[in-house]
Every structure is written in C-alpha cells, then in structure tokens.
Design a protein around this motif. Structure first.
Motif, PDB file in Angstrom:
ATOM      1  N   GLU A   1     105.973  73.932 111.602  1.00 23.74           N
ATOM      2  CA  GLU A   1     104.677  73.654 110.953  1.00 23.74           C
ATOM      3  C   GLU A   1     104.436  72.154 110.861  1.00 23.74           C
ATOM      4  O   GLU A   1     103.324  71.680 111.047  1.00 23.74           O
ATOM      5  CB  GLU A   1     104.692  74.226 109.532  1.00 23.74           C
TER       6      GLU A   1
ATOM      7  N   ILE B   1     104.066  70.223 114.550  1.00 26.15           N
ATOM      8  CA  ILE B   1     102.789  70.324 115.279  1.00 26.15           C
ATOM      9  C   ILE B   1     101.765  69.317 114.747  1.00 26.15           C
ATOM     10  O   ILE B   1     100.760  69.050 115.396  1.00 26.15           O
ATOM     11  CB  ILE B   1     102.181  71.751 115.245  1.00 26.15           C
ATOM     12  N   ARG B   2     102.037  68.758 113.575  1.00 25.56           N
ATOM     13  CA  ARG B   2     101.111  67.774 113.012  1.00 25.56           C
ATOM     14  C   ARG B   2     101.411  66.354 113.521  1.00 25.56           C
ATOM     15  O   ARG B   2     100.598  65.458 113.363  1.00 25.56           O
ATOM     16  CB  ARG B   2     101.172  67.800 111.490  1.00 25.56           C
TER      17      ARG B   2
ATOM     18  N   ALA C   1      98.926  64.532 116.344  1.00 28.72           N
ATOM     19  CA  ALA C   1      97.628  64.023 115.884  1.00 28.72           C
ATOM     20  C   ALA C   1      97.792  62.684 115.167  1.00 28.72           C
ATOM     21  O   ALA C   1      97.008  61.753 115.366  1.00 28.72           O
ATOM     22  CB  ALA C   1      96.969  65.038 114.958  1.00 28.72           C
ATOM     23  N   LEU C   2      98.843  62.597 114.324  1.00 29.34           N
ATOM     24  CA  LEU C   2      99.073  61.339 113.600  1.00 29.34           C
ATOM     25  C   LEU C   2      99.537  60.242 114.550  1.00 29.34           C
ATOM     26  O   LEU C   2      99.151  59.077 114.415  1.00 29.34           O
ATOM     27  CB  LEU C   2     100.112  61.557 112.497  1.00 29.34           C
TER      28      LEU C   2
ATOM     29  N   ARG D   1      98.760  60.034 117.645  1.00 30.40           N
ATOM     30  CA  ARG D   1      97.585  59.657 118.441  1.00 30.40           C
ATOM     31  C   ARG D   1      96.731  58.636 117.684  1.00 30.40           C
ATOM     32  O   ARG D   1      96.326  57.608 118.254  1.00 30.40           O
ATOM     33  CB  ARG D   1      96.759  60.917 118.752  1.00 30.40           C
ATOM     34  N   SER D   2      96.478  58.909 116.400  1.00 30.09           N
ATOM     35  CA  SER D   2      95.623  57.987 115.635  1.00 30.09           C
ATOM     36  C   SER D   2      96.294  56.623 115.498  1.00 30.09           C
ATOM     37  O   SER D   2      95.632  55.587 115.561  1.00 30.09           O
ATOM     38  CB  SER D   2      95.299  58.570 114.263  1.00 30.09           C
TER      39      SER D   2
ATOM     40  N   LEU E   1      95.983  54.846 118.802  1.00 28.71           N
ATOM     41  CA  LEU E   1      94.602  54.371 118.987  1.00 28.71           C
ATOM     42  C   LEU E   1      94.344  53.111 118.166  1.00 28.71           C
ATOM     43  O   LEU E   1      93.648  52.200 118.610  1.00 28.71           O
ATOM     44  CB  LEU E   1      93.606  55.467 118.583  1.00 28.71           C
ATOM     45  N   ALA E   2      94.932  53.078 116.946  1.00 29.56           N
ATOM     46  CA  ALA E   2      94.748  51.892 116.094  1.00 29.56           C
ATOM     47  C   ALA E   2      95.398  50.666 116.738  1.00 29.56           C
ATOM     48  O   ALA E   2      94.869  49.560 116.659  1.00 29.56           O
ATOM     49  CB  ALA E   2      95.339  52.152 114.710  1.00 29.56           C
TER      50      ALA E   2
ATOM     51  N   LEU F   1     101.191  67.064 103.740  1.00 25.30           N
ATOM     52  CA  LEU F   1     102.278  66.704 104.651  1.00 25.30           C
ATOM     53  C   LEU F   1     103.033  65.561 103.986  1.00 25.30           C
ATOM     54  O   LEU F   1     102.425  64.563 103.592  1.00 25.30           O
ATOM     55  CB  LEU F   1     101.720  66.249 106.012  1.00 25.30           C
TER      56      LEU F   1
END
Lengths: 266, 321
Positions: A3, A6-7, A10-11, A13-14, A17-18, A100
C-alpha cells in the motif's frame, strides 16, 4: 507495505519535477556532486610524491572516489535538512495530515531528487571512463550482483540513520548541526576521508562494525573490487543488522517524538 | 456525533527571553519557561453535516483546538473523537476522511503547477481515476481553476492559491473539513467567491465543517451554529440567533424624518443625527415601545430597527457581557 510502496512513484515524480524546475539549481547540484574528487586529488598527490600507500595506486583511488561520489548521492542525509526545515517552520503539519507516514514522504522525495541527479551524474562518469582509461572497475557479474544490494542497503541504513537524528528535532528543534557533527565523526570510519584500509589500525578494526562503513565503504569496496565476494558476507550481516536496529529504534522513538510536536505557525 | 470533544486541555511549555544580546547570552546558560494554557477544559459535540463557526480573538485557542481535532497535536488532557477515531493516533483510515485547510499554510508544491500536487493527492488518498476526474472537473468548474492549473503555485496570487488549496483539500471528498481562516488576506470579491463555493460544496456533499475566521461574514454566510472560545475557555455554544438574543442588549432604530425637529429634549440615546436622519440606541426589551412612541411623536417618513453588528456582539461576549 505494498500500500505504501505504490505511493512512492507519485511523490518521487513530484520531487523530480521540482528539481527540473530550476536549471541553475541542477548545475550547482551537479558541481557539489563532484566534491569527492577533491579528496581524490589529495590522494593522487600523495601517490605522486610518496608512492602508493599500502599498494593503493592512482587508478585505485580514481575508481574508489568515482564510486564514492555515486554513493554520496545515495547517502540519504538530505532528509535531515528537510525534517529540520519543516519542524522549525511548522510545514511538517502538511505532511502529518496526509495518510502516509512522513518518513516515507521524505524518503520518496529524496529518491526523486536522486533519480534526477544520478541520471545526470552516472552517464557523465561513464563518459569519463570511456575517455580516460584510468577509471576502471574491473567488475565481475557475481560482484555486481552483490554490489547492487549492498548499495541499496547503504541507502536504507543511511536514510534510517539520518531520520533518527532528524527526530531529535522534536526535542531540540534544530538538528542539522547535530547531524554535521555526527556525520563528520563518522566520515573517519565510513571511508570518506580515506579508504578504511589506509586509516590507523584501531579505526580499521572498528570501522567495519559501524553503520558509517555500511553506508559508503562497504558498497564502494565491492564495486571497485577491493572487497572480495567471500569477504562481503559478514558486511551484509552487519548492514542488515544496522537496518533492523535503526528501524526498530525509529518505531520506538517516533510515537514519543510526535507527541512533542507543537505545530507552530498557522 | 461526528466530532466529540470532552474536557479538552492543551498546554504548551514555551521558553521566555527578554530581547537583547545580554538576555540572549543569559538564555544560553539558564532558560526560563512558561506554561501557556491554550485550551482549557473545552467540550462540545458536532453532528454529521453541520457547519459550525469557531470564533475567538487571536490566541483564544481556536487553531490549537483544530490541530487537536486533526491529530496534529496531542491533547494534554481530555478526550477527542472524530469519526470514531482518536485523532492523535493518526490512523490512515482517519486521515483519509479529513482535511484541514490553513489559510497561512501552503500544502501544494511551491515550484510546481497545482495539477502536479493534485496528482500526488490522488495517489496518496487512493482516489480511483473516474472519481478523481469527476471531482476535479467539479472543483475546476466551481472554483474557476482552469486558467491556474498549469501555472507554478509560487506565481499565483493569494486568492488563486487559496482556491487551488481548497481544491487539493477536497479532492478526496473529506467527510470532515476543518477550515482555519480560509479567507485571510483575500479581497472582498475573493472572500465572497470562496464563501459561495463552500456553501455550495456543503450543499452537494454534506461534509461536517468547523470553520474559524476573523471575518464575521464567513460565519454568518456559512455557519448554522457558533462556538465562541476565549483564552482557552468556551464562552458560548449555540445558533447565531441565540447568540444575538443573549448578547445583543441594544437595538438601533434608524429614522428618516420628513421635517427638522429638536432631539435634545426627547430623552433618547442618540447615536447619529444628521439633517433629517436620526439613529437612536434603545434597550432591546423596550424596542417596540420606543419605536411606537417615536412614530407617534415625530414626523417619521421611514423607520428601521437594526440589531448591532455581529462583531459588536462577539466583542460583548469576550468582554463577559
């Protein structure tokens, strides 16, 4: 655990990107990644003036510090600065409100940053290796198969160690100085100041049992062939031991630490 | 009850130091601490889908209470239950049903467009793709976010950022929404837009809302009930009308006269007298009697009876009136 994992993308990626949002920061970050090569230059001077210490040639030092530079990126220590800043500003509140654990948020954010910096750094290193034959790793398949998990363990132990120091911030508010002192002392046993083999006898005897060596010297020596496959067994045991110990310590300290949170500002 | 607070106490230990170099050096050797009683024995309950205004002056304990309710702070004493959970346990099941929007706090990613933060929330809150799309479309429409989504958060104005903050906080459709000064620093138009949105959102989704604000307009536009807190203690808990009845001891009668009259000898508490406009303050219990007398004795063209502004009423609550 699934659980949680899988998060991570996304974190990550952000965070990546920053990092990519500012070209200047990328360039400066790349330059600081080259810092280990300053120590390499010192040791190359030693080799040139006094001969190879304990059989360490110029090529050995080049390979050692090239891999040390990669491992430095995977030290996980960046999380201390993130925790410290968020604790003092109260921005930790935002992370505490998400379903989280903040530990995972900081680690995922750090990994996202590392993905970008390694994506720039490693190809550069490969290019240097191709152009300058002095940089060779002489890697076997077996050793590579061991070096990869050793590197992952190095990150895990490093980030857990840094996170525990960061938790001191719930008592002291400011932790980066504590970490710098801790890391500075540890750098004598990690293989950062010099390969542990070249340190005084008592440090050479103690260092392999300390977590600092797990985070740097152990994987670097495996990658560069200074440590054989059979020698690595005990270091894996030590690394897993420190990972379990730090994880247990974190789970004990965290509930006590978060009770002290004052959620300042706002 | 969705929210149940029983005897909530939150004390802080804070260091105290006089200004200046000498005091700074002294502080290195000997620290002095004070205990701040931010919340002292506060109890209330809020049923599902109610909107409650949480009022109090600066330092009253409003934000501290919200932080206890959202699990950020561990109470010193007392019991708190939100959606059947103890907030300080910070279980995922609890946090997935909650949002706390703080007007002074940025929960988006400063260097990225808001849409990137929304994507992270989608993953963290495990929002299924169809519901994410549906909710995002609704929020983009209600908050007029379309032109903002691809701009870095740091270049947005305060009002634009607050709209994006709200969208990020509502993407997972929280059952409980804590709003801490959501309109702070916004201009009148942006405040009205945000109030309109919140009222609409509440109508559509029936979330339980606890709102703190220094702007009475926020409270009167949104809340069915108000809780007034001062210096950590509960001063009032009830609907706005009851608050007015209890604490508005005066009314203002505004008169528009058809001809000039001397007012000195009328025995009235004149608030304002300019030309043919006259305003007098009367005891609330005698309003009808005085209004009738004024109609009978003065050349009245128009008469209006007004309650005092809610700000004055709240001030009287804080003053112990």
């Amino acid at each position: 655990m699934a659980e949680i994992s899988i998060r991570y993308p996304a974190l990550m990626r952000s965070s990546a990107l920053a990092v990519l949002a500012y070209r200047g920061r990328l360039v400066v970050g790349f330059l600081t990644d080259l810092f280990p090569f300053l120590l390499m230059a010192v040791w190359l001077t030693v080799v040139a003036t006094a001969g190879p210490p304990r059989g360490w040639t110029a090529a050995d030092f080049v390979a050692y510090y090239a891999m040390a530079a990669v491992l430095m990126q995977l030290s996980g220590q960046h999380v201390v600065w993130e925790w410290d800043r968020d604790l003092r500003s109260g921005d930790l509140s935002v992370r505490l409100l998400r379903p989280l654990h903040p530990f995972h948020q900081y680690v995922a954010s750090d990994l996202g940053y590392r993905v970008v910096s390694l994506a720039l750094f490693v190809p550069g290193l490969v290019l240097v290796a191709v152009l300058l034959p002095v940089l060779t790793l002489d890697l076997t398949v077996t050793r590579a198969a061991l070096a990869v998990p050793a590197t992952l363990l190095a990150y895990l132990v490093g980030v857990l160690m840094a996170s525990i120091v960061a938790l001191l911030g719930f008592w002291s508010t400011q932790t980066t100085n504590v970490w710098m002192l801790f890391w500075g002392l540890g750098s004598f046993t990690s293989g950062w100041v010099a390969p542990v083999e070249l340190m005084p006898g008592w440090i050479e005897a103690v260092a392999p049992w300390l977590p600092f060596f797990t985070t740097l010297g152990f994987p670097v020596e495996l990658w560069t062939g200074r440590m054989t496959e059979s020698e690595s067994g005990v270091h894996f045991v030590v690394a897993v031991g420190w990972a379990l110990l730090f994880a247990a310590a974190y789970t004990v300290v965290w509930p006590r630490a978060v009770r002290r949170y004052q959620a300042v500002a706002g | 009850m969705v929210i149940a607070v029983d005897g909530l106490v939150k004390h802080f230990r804070v260091s105290r130091r006089a200004p200046g170099l000498r005091a700074s050096l002294g502080g290195l050797v000997r620290r002095r601490y004070d205990v701040v009683r931010a919340v002292d024995d506060v109890s209330f309950e809020i049923p599902e889908a109610q909107v409650v205004g949480f009022l109090g002056p600066n330092g009253a304990g409003k934000t501290t209470t919200l932080k206890c309710l959202s699990g950020l702070l561990h109470p010193t004493a007392g019991r708190v239950s939100v959606l059947g959970h103890t907030p300080s346990d910070r279980s995922s099941a609890f946090l997935e049903q909650l949002s706390l929007v703080m007007g002074q706090r940025n929960s988006l990613f400063w260097d990225l467009p808001a849409l990137d933060a929304f994507m992270v929330n989608k993953t963290i809150y495990r929002i299924p793709e169809p519901r994410y799309r549906e909710t995002l479309d609704e929020l983009v429409d209600l908050l007029d976010l379309a032109p903002l989504l691809d701009r870095q958060v740091r270049v947005l104005s305060l009002g634009e950022r607050m709209r994006c903050e709200l969208a990020g906080a509502l993407l997972h459709r929280p059952r409980v929404l804590f709003l801490d000064e959501p309109t702070l620093g916004l201009d009148v138009t942006a405040q009205a837009a945000l109030r309109g949105f919140l009222a609409d959102y509440h109508r559509r989704h029936g979330a339980t809302v606890l709102l703190t604000s220094h702007y009475m307009g926020d409270v009167t536009a949104l809340a069915q009930r108000v809780i007034v807190i001062d210096r950590g203690e509960l001063r009032f808990d009830g609907d706005l009308a009851a608050l007015t009845r209890r604490h508005a001891q005066h009314r203002v009668i505004r008169l528009q006269l058809s001809g000039a009259v001397p007012v000195d000898g009328l025995g009235l508490d004149v608030v304002e007298h300019e030309g043919l406009s006259l305003s007098v303050r009367v005891d609330a219990a005698r309003t009808a009697e005085v209004a009738a007398r004024l109609l009978a004795t003065l050349p009245v063209e128009d008469l209006a009876i007004e309650e005092p502004p809610i700000e004055d009423i709240i001030r009287s609550v804080f003053a112990g009136g």
